[in-house]
Design a protein around this motif. Structure first.
Motif, short mmCIF file in Angstrom:
data_model
loop_
_atom_site.label_atom_id
_atom_site.label_comp_id
_atom_site.label_asym_id
_atom_site.label_seq_id
_atom_site.Cartn_x
_atom_site.Cartn_y
_atom_site.Cartn_z
N GLU A 158 24.53 0.21 3.37
CA GLU A 158 25.81 -0.44 3.22
C GLU A 158 25.97 -1.57 4.33
OE1 GLU A 158 24.83 2.67 3.13
OE2 GLU A 158 25.55 3.31 1.16
N LYS A 159 25.67 -1.30 5.43
CA LYS A 159 25.73 -2.05 6.46
C LYS A 159 25.31 -3.64 6.26
CE LYS A 159 26.35 1.30 10.09
NZ LYS A 159 27.58 0.88 10.90
N LEU A 160 23.82 -3.53 5.65
CA LEU A 160 23.22 -4.71 5.30
C LEU A 160 24.00 -5.52 4.31
CD1 LEU A 160 19.36 -3.35 5.35
CD2 LEU A 160 20.51 -5.06 7.01
N VAL A 180 27.34 -5.68 13.21
CA VAL A 180 27.46 -4.90 11.89
C VAL A 180 26.83 -3.72 12.16
CG1 VAL A 180 26.92 -5.00 9.49
CG2 VAL A 180 28.01 -7.13 10.73
N LEU A 181 25.57 -3.55 12.72
CA LEU A 181 24.90 -2.42 12.69
C LEU A 181 25.17 -1.20 13.70
CD1 LEU A 181 21.15 -3.87 11.80
CD2 LEU A 181 23.10 -2.99 10.14
N GLY A 182 25.65 -2.15 14.89
CA GLY A 182 26.12 -1.01 15.94
C GLY A 182 25.19 -0.82 16.96
N LEU A 183 24.29 -1.65 16.91
CA LEU A 183 22.66 -1.35 17.57
C LEU A 183 23.09 -1.25 19.30
CD1 LEU A 183 20.07 -3.56 16.06
CD2 LEU A 183 20.76 -1.08 15.45
N LEU A 186 26.65 -7.04 6.23
CA LEU A 186 26.14 -8.50 6.53
C LEU A 186 25.87 -9.63 5.87
CD1 LEU A 186 25.27 -9.30 9.45
CD2 LEU A 186 22.68 -8.56 8.97
N ALA A 187 25.16 -9.28 4.59
CA ALA A 187 24.90 -10.21 3.59
C ALA A 187 26.13 -11.19 3.18
CB ALA A 187 24.19 -9.66 2.38
#
Length: 240
Positions: free
Chosen positions: A222-224, A199-202, A227-228
């Motif tokens: 927005e990414k968090l 989701v975060l694209g790390l 994820l939630a």
């Protein structure tokens, strides 16, 4: 990804260490309260400061555990040194302080170098203040005159550190519970961390490119949320 037996054993050791560390932080908090109830502000502050440093160790353990579960190595010698240094623990705790106005302004402008410098300044200041409070609570000092802990550590100074420790203890409890949940099913924990990475694209993030870090910072909320939402959807019963 599956863990080899050696890594699995190390993860379990770290999680067990986090549990013991939180238990000690909690005991220090309780003992500090007993001292404070007698008006022993200086010694009570000392125990709260040590409890805060135990909370920092929990954060370090979380980071190390996450690294192992995502296939990365952990420098245990570095971890042991960090555990022993007041500076390392204070600077770790600084990550959970509110950002300064200068750092916020720099991030808004996309100037990550300036933001990093502002945070490093905050880290240094926080370590200096925390170390001063710790030493002032324990020793008689001699500058132009002699000063004792009874003179320097007032109820107001004590309350500042106690309130901070209460906040950090709450975070430490949540992290300890998370690690305990991971330990029950390490394969599920790996999948959970892989989802965070997706989701975060790390994994795809090029940390040498400031513009990519800026985009991550600006889209993090927005990414968090995404994820939630995914996590809630998995917990909710499916509707027919």
């Amino acid at each position: 990804m599956s863990l080899n037996p050696e890594t699995r054993a190390l993860v379990q050791t770290l999680i067990n260490g986090a549990s013991k560390t939180f238990a000690n932080a909690e005991a220090l908090f309780v003992e500090a309260t007993l001292l404070a109830n007698s008006g022993a502000w200086a010694r009570a502050l000392l125990l709260h400061q040590i409890s805060l440093e135990e909370c920092a160790k929990i954060e370090m353990i979380c980071a190390a555990t996450s690294s192992l579960l995502t296939g990365h190595s952990v420098d245990l010698k570095w971890l042991k040194r960090a555990f022993a240094k007041h500076e390392s623990k204070n600077k770790t705790n600084a990550y959970f302080l509110p950002p300064t106005a200068i750092e916020n302004e720099a991030r808004t402008e996309g100037d990550l170098a300036k933001a990093a410098a502002a945070f490093e300044y905050l880290q240094e200041a926080f370590h200096k203040d925390s170390n001063y409070d710790k030493n002032a609570s324990l020793y008689v000092d001699f500058g132009e005159t002699f000063t004792s802990p009874l003179e320097l550590i007032t109820e107001e100074v004590f309350l500042k550190v106690r309130e901070r420790n209460e906040e950090f203890m709450s975070g430490g409890l949540l992290k300890t519970k998370m690690l305990a949940r991971w330990e029950k099913d390490l394969d599920a924990a790996i999948a959970e961390l892989e989802e965070v990475d997706e989701v975060l694209g790390l994994a795809k993030l090029d940390r040498s490119k400031p513009e990519e870090l800026t985009v991550l910072h600006r889209t993090l909320y927005e990414k968090l949320q995404e994820l939630a939402s995914r996590r809630l959807a998995k917990k909710s019963p499916t509707s027919e």
